[in-house]
Scaffold this active site. Structure first.
Site, PDB file in Angstrom:
ATOM      1  N   CYS A 577       0.830  -1.198   0.000  1.00 44.63           N
ATOM      2  CA  CYS A 577       0.000   0.000   0.000  1.00 44.63           C
ATOM      3  C   CYS A 577       0.869   1.255   0.000  1.00 44.63           C
ATOM      4  CB  CYS A 577      -0.899  -0.021   1.234  1.00 44.63           C
ATOM      5  SG  CYS A 577      -2.090   1.342   1.295  1.00 44.63           S
ATOM      6  N   ARG A 581       3.186   4.433   6.642  1.00 43.77           N
ATOM      7  CA  ARG A 581       3.678   3.635   7.772  1.00 43.77           C
ATOM      8  C   ARG A 581       4.285   2.304   7.345  1.00 43.77           C
ATOM      9  NH1 ARG A 581      -2.000   3.678  10.716  1.00 43.77           N
ATOM     10  NH2 ARG A 581      -2.534   3.327   8.512  1.00 43.77           N
ATOM     11  N   CYS A 640      -5.843   0.219   7.446  1.00 41.95           N
ATOM     12  CA  CYS A 640      -5.684   0.717   6.080  1.00 41.95           C
ATOM     13  C   CYS A 640      -6.840   1.656   5.717  1.00 41.95           C
ATOM     14  CB  CYS A 640      -5.634  -0.453   5.101  1.00 41.95           C
ATOM     15  SG  CYS A 640      -5.393   0.050   3.388  1.00 41.95           S
TER      16      CYS A 640
END
Length: 754
Positions: A577, A581, A640
């Site tokens: 993704c 982070r 997410c």
């Protein structure tokens, strides 16, 4: 621990199994052949070293016999060979010149007893604290002295009354017109044979050829040159009953012989360890063995000894199996000397000088100095100081100054502070970097920074980065506090980050600097808030980070990026993704060039041939078909935002047109169809990884590579709050933490839907 358990029994219990093996038939042939090879090398070398040591060559031969037996029996390195060493020759010669053979015997005995005491008390490892640069400089210095000292004999001239380098050179200059061409020719022939023979065959006995061939030539042509002369038939034991020597005059020579003999022995033992793989020497037992060998040598009228690298290496390379080979070598030396004494007497001294010349050339070893000059300048300077002062002054002063130079260099390097101002070209924020040791020795660097601080404009800001500061004393802390106070007086905004508790306490502990306590940031949030005071703060952080890369990481990675400049060869494709982070290189501890990384919103993989597949599909096909990656990882993560948007499209502002378009594409729609209301966001995140693994199977180039066993595909899920990774186990059809045994690489693979 610096000291190990004392060996009050001189290590006898440890040695008994080795001694019993002396009478075993196993390996006897190998030991005997190795012993013969070493003996043939030891005889010419011992004669040459005796010559360089200013003693009768016969004394050196007797030393090789006695010390070889005692060192072989009691040493801590079974395959090491003890005897006279070229590195000791100059020191031995100096003792003989100043104190005579009787003084040399007392020095050898005392040094040997010190070695025994060191080994018994378990302090053998302490000798390794001597810097290798001092040892190498010392060895090279001795090599230079031997070279110059043997020049008179090389030229067939009488030796000078004084052995100092200047005296020798002056002596040669005065008598060079009396050069004996026959001696010169024999010496050069010996030198050439010693240097060339090993290049023709690695086991060719160069020193032996360097003695035998000139001896035969001298006899055949009846050359008028100086010979070794007749050897004594018995040992001449020293008579110390009439000694008038003062022990105080021998303290320095005793300590020098002790230190040098010990260092040479440990270096030889380390070399044997490298050659005889699988064995490790016992430094304490080695001290005991070498100490007893030195004591025995002194008591029988011999010279100080060490474990000799050349003979020990030959013993290993010739097939020596046990300590029996070292003992047998000494016995063979005795036998060969008795049988060939008349031939040894006819060896030209010039030939021995040629052999010594070859040994000394190897001791100089300029390659070591050149390598250090290129990669470790402080070590190169220590080497140079030791070398020059040994040659120019004497051995003791050279070593003393070499050690002093090493200590000063350590003090200089360990207390050196790197303090500088970094200026961002895009903002008015400057960064004051404190790196290394900030002590009273850093005052000059601080003065320079204080002058630079006066150039900071009013209204600018200074970020004091103390994260790399290793140590700070009161003087250093006070100096930095004064710089900060001077900046505040100029109306400069200051923030201190990365400071240790000790640094902060030292700065704000004094009453005059107590007000500076509010300038320390203890968290990244405080630093961000301070940077956020200006619109350009984000740019400032990026520029600061880029400057940090140039300073800290570019030197480390320069060679790697140079290799990668032409092409990349990553071993894995990492699909994850775009979330800030998730840092792939951090998760797998990879270096630049290891990962081919594909990041998008929600780590989506459109099916092959779909309208959305062009960009992602191109990356997949290029990674597999061109780069030939061996692994593909699809990595989702907890919390997410893409998953939350899929589950609640209404929560996405209508103005974000591309986000809504993304939610309506085929990947988002397929995920919506499979998730259930009872699933949590992280459950859906894991389901999403499984779905993308299915989509990967639709790419022909990937399916072909998996079928051929050239590629493995893995599903991962990174839990941010727990900083842990779960792996999809296709066999068990479940997620398993990466630490678990069942999450081994062989268990991961294409994942089905949940």
């Amino acid at each position: 621990m610096l000291a190990s358990k004392p060996k009050l029994d001189l290590g006898l219990r440890q040695l008994l199994p080795d001694w019993r093996a002396l009478f075993s038939k196993e390996g006897f042939r190998e030991d005997a052949l190795a012993a013969l090879s070493v003996a043939l090398l030891a005889i010419p070398l011992s004669l040459a070293i005796g010559l360089a040591s200013s003693v009768d060559p016969a004394i050196a031969l007797g030393t090789a016999i006695v010390a070889g037996i005692v060192g072989g029996l009691f040493g801590g390195t079974p395959l090491a060979v003890t005897g006279p060493a070229a590195a000791m020759a100059v020191l031995v010669g100096d003792v003989v010149e100043e104190h005579g053979l009787l003084g040399l015997g007392l020095v050898g005995l005392a040094a040997g007893l010190l070695q025994v005491a060191t080994g018994v008390l378990g302090f053998g490892r302490l000798m390794r604290l001597v810097p290798i640069s001092v040892v190498e400089g010392f060895t090279a210095g001795i090599g230079a002295i031997i070279l110059i000292g043997q020049l008179p004999r090389l030229l067939g001239l009488a030796p000078p009354p004084e052995s100092h380098v200047i005296d020798v050179i002056t002596h040669i200059a005065e008598l060079v017109h009396k050069t004996n061409l026959a001696s010169l020719g024999l010496a050069l022939a010996a030198l050439a044979l010693v240097l060339v023979a090993p290049r023709i065959h690695p086991r060719a006995p160069g020193p032996l050829l360097g003695v035998v061939v000139p001896t035969v030539a001298a006899a055949a042509f009846g050359l008028n040159v100086d010979m070794v002369g007749a050897l004594p038939s018995t040992f001449h034991l020293p008579d110390w009953s009439h000694s008038h020597l003062r022990w105080t005059a021998l303290i320095n020579p005793i300590l020098m012989v002790y230190a040098l003999a010990s260092l040479e022995s440990l270096l030889s033992s380390s070399a044997v360890d490298r050659l005889a793989k699988g064995t490790r020497h016992d430094p304490d037992q080695e001290f005991i063995g070498q100490g007893l060998a030195n004591a025995a040598s002194a008591l029988t009228g011999g010279i100080p000894v060490t474990s000799v690298i050349a003979r020990s290496a030959l013993n290993v390379q010739a097939g020596g199996r046990t300590r029996r080979s070292a003992i047998m070598h000494a016995l063979m030396v005795a036998f060969l000397v008795l049988v060939t004494s008349s031939l040894i007497a006819r060896i030209p001294l010039a030939a021995l000088s040629g052999v010594l010349f070859a040994v000394a050339l190897r001791m100089l070893n300029p390659k070591t100095f050149l390598v250090w000059w290129r990669v470790s300048r402080p070590d190169a300077w220590i080497f140079l100081v030791t070398f020059v002062l040994i040659v120019a002054l004497d051995l003791i002063q050279g070593v003393q100054w070499g050690l002093a130079a090493a200590l000063l260099m350590v003090l200089f390097v360990s207390t050196r502070a790197h303090i500088r101002f970094d200026h961002s070209p895009t903002t008015r924020t400057r960064r004051l970097v404190l790196d290394g040791q900030l002590t009273f020795l850093s005052s000059l660097a601080v003065d320079r920074i204080r002058a630079e601080a006066e150039q900071v404009s009013t209204g600018d800001r200074v970020l004091v980065d103390a994260s790399r500061l290793v140590h700070v004393d009161a003087s250093g802390a006070s100096a930095i506090a004064e710089v900060i106070a001077a900046l505040l007086e100029r109306d400069v905004d200051v923030l201190v980050v990365g400071a240790s508790t000790a640094l902060e306490q030292r700065i704000v502990g004094s009453p005059e600097h107590a007000s500076l306590a509010e300038l320390f940031a203890h968290t990244e949030e405080e630093e961000r808030e301070w940077l956020a005071k200006r619109p350009s703060s984000a740019g400032s952080r990026l520029v600061t980070g880029a400057m940090s890369f140039h300073e800290l990481h570019r030197p480390k990675y320069r060679a790697l990026f140079s290799r990668l400049a032409g092409a990349q060869r990553p071993h894995a494709l990492f699909i994850t993704c775009a979330d800030s982070r998730v840092v792939p290189s951090l998760l797998v501890s990879s270096e630049p060039g290891d990962l081919f990384t594909l990041r998008n919103v929600g780590n989506m993989v459109p099916t092959h041939g779909s309208a959305e597949a062009a960009s992602v599909g191109a990356a997949i096909e290029y990674a597999v078909g061109v780069l030939g990656v061996s692994d593909i990882v699809v990595c989702g993560h907890s919390g997410c935002g893409a998953i939350r948007a899929v589950r609640d499209p209404a929560g996405v502002p209508a103005s974000l047109e591309n986000v809504h378009r993304w939610l309506g594409n085929s990947a988002g729609t397929m995920l919506t169809e499979r998730m259930r209301s009872e699933h949590t966001d992280d459950d859906v995140g894991r389901l999403n990884v499984a779905l993308q693994l299915e989509h990967l199977q639709t790419y022909p180039v990937l399916a072909e590579a998996v079928s051929a066993g050239k590629l493995q595909v893995h599903g991962w899920f990174f839990s941010i709050d727990e900083t842990s990774i779960d792996v999809w186990n296709a066999r068990a059809r479940t997620w398993v933490n990466l630490d678990a045994e069942s999450a081994a690489p062989g268990n991961s693979g294409m994942a089905p839907t949940q």
